[in-house]
Design a protein around this motif. Structure first.
Motif, short mmCIF file in Angstrom:
data_model
loop_
_atom_site.label_atom_id
_atom_site.label_comp_id
_atom_site.label_asym_id
_atom_site.label_seq_id
_atom_site.Cartn_x
_atom_site.Cartn_y
_atom_site.Cartn_z
N ILE A 102 0.88 -1.17 0.00
CA ILE A 102 0.00 0.00 0.00
C ILE A 102 0.92 1.22 0.00
N THR A 103 0.76 2.10 -1.00
CA THR A 103 1.78 3.14 -1.18
C THR A 103 1.17 4.55 -1.13
N PRO A 104 2.03 5.55 -0.84
CA PRO A 104 1.54 6.93 -0.69
C PRO A 104 1.56 7.68 -2.02
N PHE A 105 1.02 8.90 -2.01
CA PHE A 105 0.94 9.67 -3.25
C PHE A 105 2.28 10.28 -3.64
N ASN A 106 3.21 10.45 -2.67
CA ASN A 106 4.30 11.39 -2.96
C ASN A 106 5.42 10.80 -3.81
N PHE A 107 5.53 9.47 -3.89
CA PHE A 107 6.47 8.84 -4.83
C PHE A 107 5.74 7.71 -5.55
N LEU A 136 -0.56 -4.46 -5.71
CA LEU A 136 -0.26 -3.09 -5.33
C LEU A 136 -1.55 -2.30 -5.17
N LYS A 137 -1.68 -1.65 -4.01
CA LYS A 137 -2.80 -0.72 -3.80
C LYS A 137 -2.15 0.65 -3.71
N PRO A 138 -2.03 1.34 -4.86
CA PRO A 138 -1.34 2.63 -4.85
C PRO A 138 -2.24 3.73 -4.28
N SER A 139 -1.67 4.92 -4.17
CA SER A 139 -2.48 6.06 -3.72
C SER A 139 -3.55 6.37 -4.76
N GLU A 140 -4.74 6.62 -4.29
CA GLU A 140 -5.84 6.96 -5.21
C GLU A 140 -5.68 8.37 -5.76
N ARG A 141 -4.66 9.13 -5.28
CA ARG A 141 -4.50 10.50 -5.78
C ARG A 141 -3.71 10.54 -7.08
N PHE A 191 3.71 -1.21 3.78
CA PHE A 191 2.97 0.06 3.75
C PHE A 191 3.95 1.21 3.85
N VAL A 192 3.70 2.27 3.09
CA VAL A 192 4.40 3.55 3.26
C VAL A 192 3.33 4.64 3.21
N GLY A 193 3.34 5.52 4.20
CA GLY A 193 2.36 6.61 4.24
C GLY A 193 2.44 7.33 5.57
N SER A 194 1.33 7.88 6.01
CA SER A 194 1.36 8.67 7.24
C SER A 194 1.35 7.76 8.48
N THR A 195 1.81 8.30 9.61
CA THR A 195 1.98 7.48 10.80
C THR A 195 0.67 6.90 11.36
N PHE A 209 5.98 2.10 7.08
CA PHE A 209 6.85 3.27 7.17
C PHE A 209 5.96 4.50 7.25
N GLY A 210 6.19 5.33 8.26
CA GLY A 210 5.29 6.44 8.55
C GLY A 210 5.87 7.81 8.22
N GLY A 211 5.36 8.81 8.89
CA GLY A 211 5.70 10.20 8.62
C GLY A 211 7.06 10.60 9.17
N ARG A 271 7.96 15.45 0.79
CA ARG A 271 8.88 14.31 0.80
C ARG A 271 9.05 13.86 2.24
N CYS A 272 9.10 12.55 2.45
CA CYS A 272 9.28 12.07 3.83
C CYS A 272 10.71 12.34 4.29
N MET A 273 11.60 12.68 3.37
CA MET A 273 12.97 13.00 3.77
C MET A 273 13.24 14.51 3.62
N GLN A 314 3.83 18.70 14.40
CA GLN A 314 3.19 17.97 13.31
C GLN A 314 4.00 18.00 12.02
N GLU A 315 3.81 16.96 11.23
CA GLU A 315 4.41 16.95 9.89
C GLU A 315 3.55 17.86 9.02
N ILE A 316 4.14 18.91 8.42
CA ILE A 316 3.35 19.86 7.64
C ILE A 316 3.17 19.36 6.20
N THR A 319 19.83 -0.11 2.92
CA THR A 319 18.41 -0.19 3.23
C THR A 319 17.90 1.18 3.67
N PHE A 320 16.58 1.36 3.52
CA PHE A 320 15.93 2.64 3.84
C PHE A 320 14.95 2.40 4.97
N GLY A 321 15.05 3.21 6.02
CA GLY A 321 14.05 3.08 7.09
C GLY A 321 14.34 4.02 8.24
P1 NAD Z 1 -1.64 8.37 3.63
O1 NAD Z 1 -1.32 7.69 4.91
O2 NAD Z 1 -2.79 9.30 3.57
O3 NAD Z 1 -1.95 7.27 2.49
C1 NAD Z 1 -1.07 6.19 2.25
C2 NAD Z 1 -1.86 5.01 1.72
O4 NAD Z 1 -2.79 4.59 2.72
C3 NAD Z 1 -2.67 5.32 0.47
O5 NAD Z 1 -2.58 4.23 -0.41
C4 NAD Z 1 -4.07 5.49 1.00
O6 NAD Z 1 -5.07 5.11 0.07
C5 NAD Z 1 -4.11 4.58 2.21
N1 NAD Z 1 -5.02 5.06 3.25
C6 NAD Z 1 -5.36 6.35 3.51
N2 NAD Z 1 -6.22 6.40 4.55
C7 NAD Z 1 -6.43 5.12 4.95
C8 NAD Z 1 -7.21 4.53 5.99
N3 NAD Z 1 -7.95 5.27 6.81
N4 NAD Z 1 -7.18 3.20 6.13
C9 NAD Z 1 -6.43 2.45 5.30
N5 NAD Z 1 -5.67 2.95 4.31
C10 NAD Z 1 -5.67 4.27 4.13
O7 NAD Z 1 -0.29 9.07 3.13
P2 NAD Z 1 -0.08 10.03 1.88
O8 NAD Z 1 -0.71 11.34 2.16
O9 NAD Z 1 -0.42 9.34 0.62
O10 NAD Z 1 1.51 10.19 1.89
C11 NAD Z 1 2.17 11.13 2.69
C12 NAD Z 1 2.67 10.51 3.97
O11 NAD Z 1 3.52 9.41 3.68
C13 NAD Z 1 3.52 11.46 4.78
O12 NAD Z 1 3.22 11.31 6.14
C14 NAD Z 1 4.95 11.01 4.50
O13 NAD Z 1 5.89 11.34 5.49
C15 NAD Z 1 4.75 9.55 4.40
N6 NAD Z 1 5.83 8.91 3.67
C16 NAD Z 1 6.71 8.16 4.38
C17 NAD Z 1 7.78 7.57 3.74
C18 NAD Z 1 8.76 6.72 4.51
O14 NAD Z 1 9.49 6.00 3.87
N7 NAD Z 1 8.77 6.77 5.81
C19 NAD Z 1 7.95 7.73 2.36
C20 NAD Z 1 7.01 8.49 1.66
C21 NAD Z 1 5.95 9.09 2.33
#
Ligand code: NAD
Length: 499
Positions: free
Chosen positions: A146-151, A172-177, A223-227, A247-249, A280-282, A383-385, A450-452
């Motif tokens: 499950i991946t985020p929108f930013n990469f 793969l369940k990518p970001s819907e954005r 998973f990569v996305g918000s915390t 992997f979170g914020g 960017r998370c970095m 907070q992460e802006i 490795t990245f983390g």
């Molecule tokens: P997000 O958490 O909103 O979404 C990430 C994924 O989770 C998407 O595929 C989305 O569809 C899904 N999702 C969203 N809400 C959900 C829910 N309630 N339940 C289940 N799944 C859900 O993140 P984003 O806005 O797409 O990406 C930005 C965030 O990702 C930032 O916090 C950034 O720091 C983080 N990020 C972290 C890394 C890392 O390696 N640590 C890398 C890139 C981005």
């Protein structure tokens, strides 16, 4: 209105759930497509196709699997401009930055071409009389990410390249954005020779994610996305017995020591703070100059650089430093946090609130902001802006600066700018953060490392890419074998001591 699809069992298929989300053109503020949001039945179809295809793929020798990845690298290079164009149009990042997104993913694919070497097991010859022990790494089966929108190119490739190189099927369940590039990547993998069903893209939101979390066939989740979402997926995925890495914020601090080359530090901060509009998370979001005199010198160098930043649409090519934010909600959230910084007493040294671009008035552009005299109790610090906003927190000493980075709940990346090797070494050794830059503002490790992050930036045991990925996407099986002389003496009822 363009309607995007899923990519299931080797074909583009329309969504059947009746639910869709908007995909914006962030530069113009128009909705350019709608993305289907899968339900549990659609996810189950993909899992079924993956489970059917995976055993034959796992039985394909690793060198042949690697050859598919080799061909895929060629196709990525062939289609680089087309992919970058689609990426920028949905994400909003500049064209060169979109190419960087694809390139960094491509490098992980290149690393995974080493699968035959990386999957070699361990062997002990003669562990006892006539006894050999060997360990092998076997594919998990059906895996998901499950991946985020930013990469939208790099992060899917971080996951599916090692998963597939190890003999797994990957959903793969990518970001819907910004889902178009992930769909294009799945097509290219099949053009490279991947059997259908091994890489599928199922678009969606929480409903699709929950269908992954609760599916008994899926063995692992990346998973990569918000915390908050990382914590949710880690908890529910683990309690369902899956292997999970989330992997979170981030809130990355850059310490600027009094002896730093201040021009170099300011250049680094501008690139790392405002590049990709801070999405960017970095990204560096907190500058920590040590001492008031350092802080004054740094701010003096930063302001003219920030005021010169060129903000615009990706169609301006190399003539733009960063683009719009991804959605209207993202813009609203960032501007809300800027207001909170003002209300809570930080000094807004560069104010980007009134930024507007002729011809793109409806785009999600946010001008660059610089805050000084931010304190740790403020929302803009905690907070992460995820926007073009850099906060300066003045530290009285090196120890105070170190403590700031250590006390923050996030621990993705951090950097120190100094000419003092002793300070840099001490910082790298003591700070509780996963990726450290020494005079390097965005220390994203290359594919073969490795990245983390640490703390609330990462949940799980193994990092992304590098050797950890080959551990995450395989299970170890260990065989103890004796041929055939040792089995003539009847049964043994105690653990055998090896002579
Ligand atoms: P997000 O958490 O909103 O979404 C990430 C994924 O989770 C998407 O595929 C989305 O569809 C899904 N999702 C969203 N809400 C959900 C829910 N309630 N339940 C289940 N799944 C859900 O993140 P984003 O806005 O797409 O990406 C930005 C965030 O990702 C930032 O916090 C950034 O720091 C983080 N990020 C972290 C890394 C890392 O390696 N640590 C890398 C890139 C981005």
């Amino acid at each position: 209105m363009k309607e995007l699809t899923h990519y299931i069992d080797g074909a583009h298929v329309k969504g059947t759930s009746g639910r869709f989300s908007d995909v914006w053109n962030p530069a113009t503020g128009e909705v350019q497509a709608r993305c289907p949001l899968a339900n549990a039945d659609e996810m189950a179809r993909a899992v079924e196709a993956a489970a059917k295809a995976q055993p034959a793929w796992a039985a394909t020798n690793p060198q042949r699997r690697a050859r598919v990845l080799m061909a895929f690298v060629g196709l990525l290079n062939r289609d680089m401009d087309k992919l970058a164009e689609a990426l920028s149009a949905e994400h909003g990042k500049t064209f060169p930055d979109a190419k960087g997104d694809i390139q960094r993913g491509l490098e992980v694919v290149e690393f995974c071409i080493g699968a035959p070497e990386l999957l070699k097991g361990e062997y002990t010859d003669g562990a006892g009389p006539g006894i050999d022990i060997y360990s092998m790494r076997q594919a998990l089966g059906v895996t998901a990410g499950i991946t985020p929108f930013n990469f939208p190119a790099m992060i899917p490739m971080w996951m599916f390249a090692p998963a597939i190189a190890c003999g797994n099927a990957f959903i793969l369940k990518p970001s819907e954005r910004d889902p178009s590039v992930p769909l294009m990547l799945a097509e290219l993998m099949e053009e490279a020779g991947l059997p259908k069903g091994i890489l599928q893209v199922v678009n969606g939101d929480k409903e699709a994610v929950d269908a992954i979390l609760d599916n008994d066939v899926i063995q692992s989740i990346g998973f990569v996305g918000s915390t908050p979402i990382a914590e949710y997926i880690y908890g529910r995925g683990c309690s369902n017995g899956k292997r999970v890495q989330c992997f979170g914020g981030a809130k990355n601090h850059m310490i600027v020591m009094p002896d730093a080359d201040m021009d170099q530090a300011a250049d680094a901060l501008v690139g790392a703070g405002y590049g990709a509009a801070g999405e960017r998370c970095m990204a560096i979001s907190v500058a920590v100059p040590v001492g008031d005199e350092t802080a004054d010198r740094l701010i003096e160098k930063l302001v003219p650089r920030i005021e010169k930043l060129k903000v615009g649409p990706y169609t301006a090519g190399t003539d733009v430093d960063y683009g719009p934010l991804v959605t209207p909600e993202a813009k609203k959230r960032v501007l809300g946090l800027v207001q909170s910084g003002i209300d809570q007493g930080a000094d807004l040294v560069v104010d980007g609130r009134d930024f507007s671009l002729q011809g793109y008035e409806d785009g999600f552009f946010v001008g660059p902001h610089l805050f000084d005299k931010v304190t740790p109790d403020m929302d803009i610090y905690q907070q992460e802006i995820f926007g073009p906003v850099l906060s300066t927190v003045r530290a009285g000493s090196y120890e105070e600066a170190l403590k700031l980075a250590m006390d923050h709940e996030m621990g993705n990346g951090t950097a120190i700018f100094t000419r003092d090797g002793d300070a840099a070494r001490d910082f790298a050794n003591r700070v509780n953060v996963g990726m450290i830059g020494v005079n390097v503002p965005i220390p994203v490790p290359l594919a073969y490392h490795t990245f983390g992050g640490w703390k609330k930036s990462m949940f799980g045991d193994l990092n992304q890419h590098g050797p950890d990925a080959f551990k995450f996407y395989t299970r170890t099986k260990t065989v103890t074998a004796r041929w055939p002389s040792g089995i003539k003496d009847g049964g043994e009822f105690h653990f055998k001591q090896m002579d």
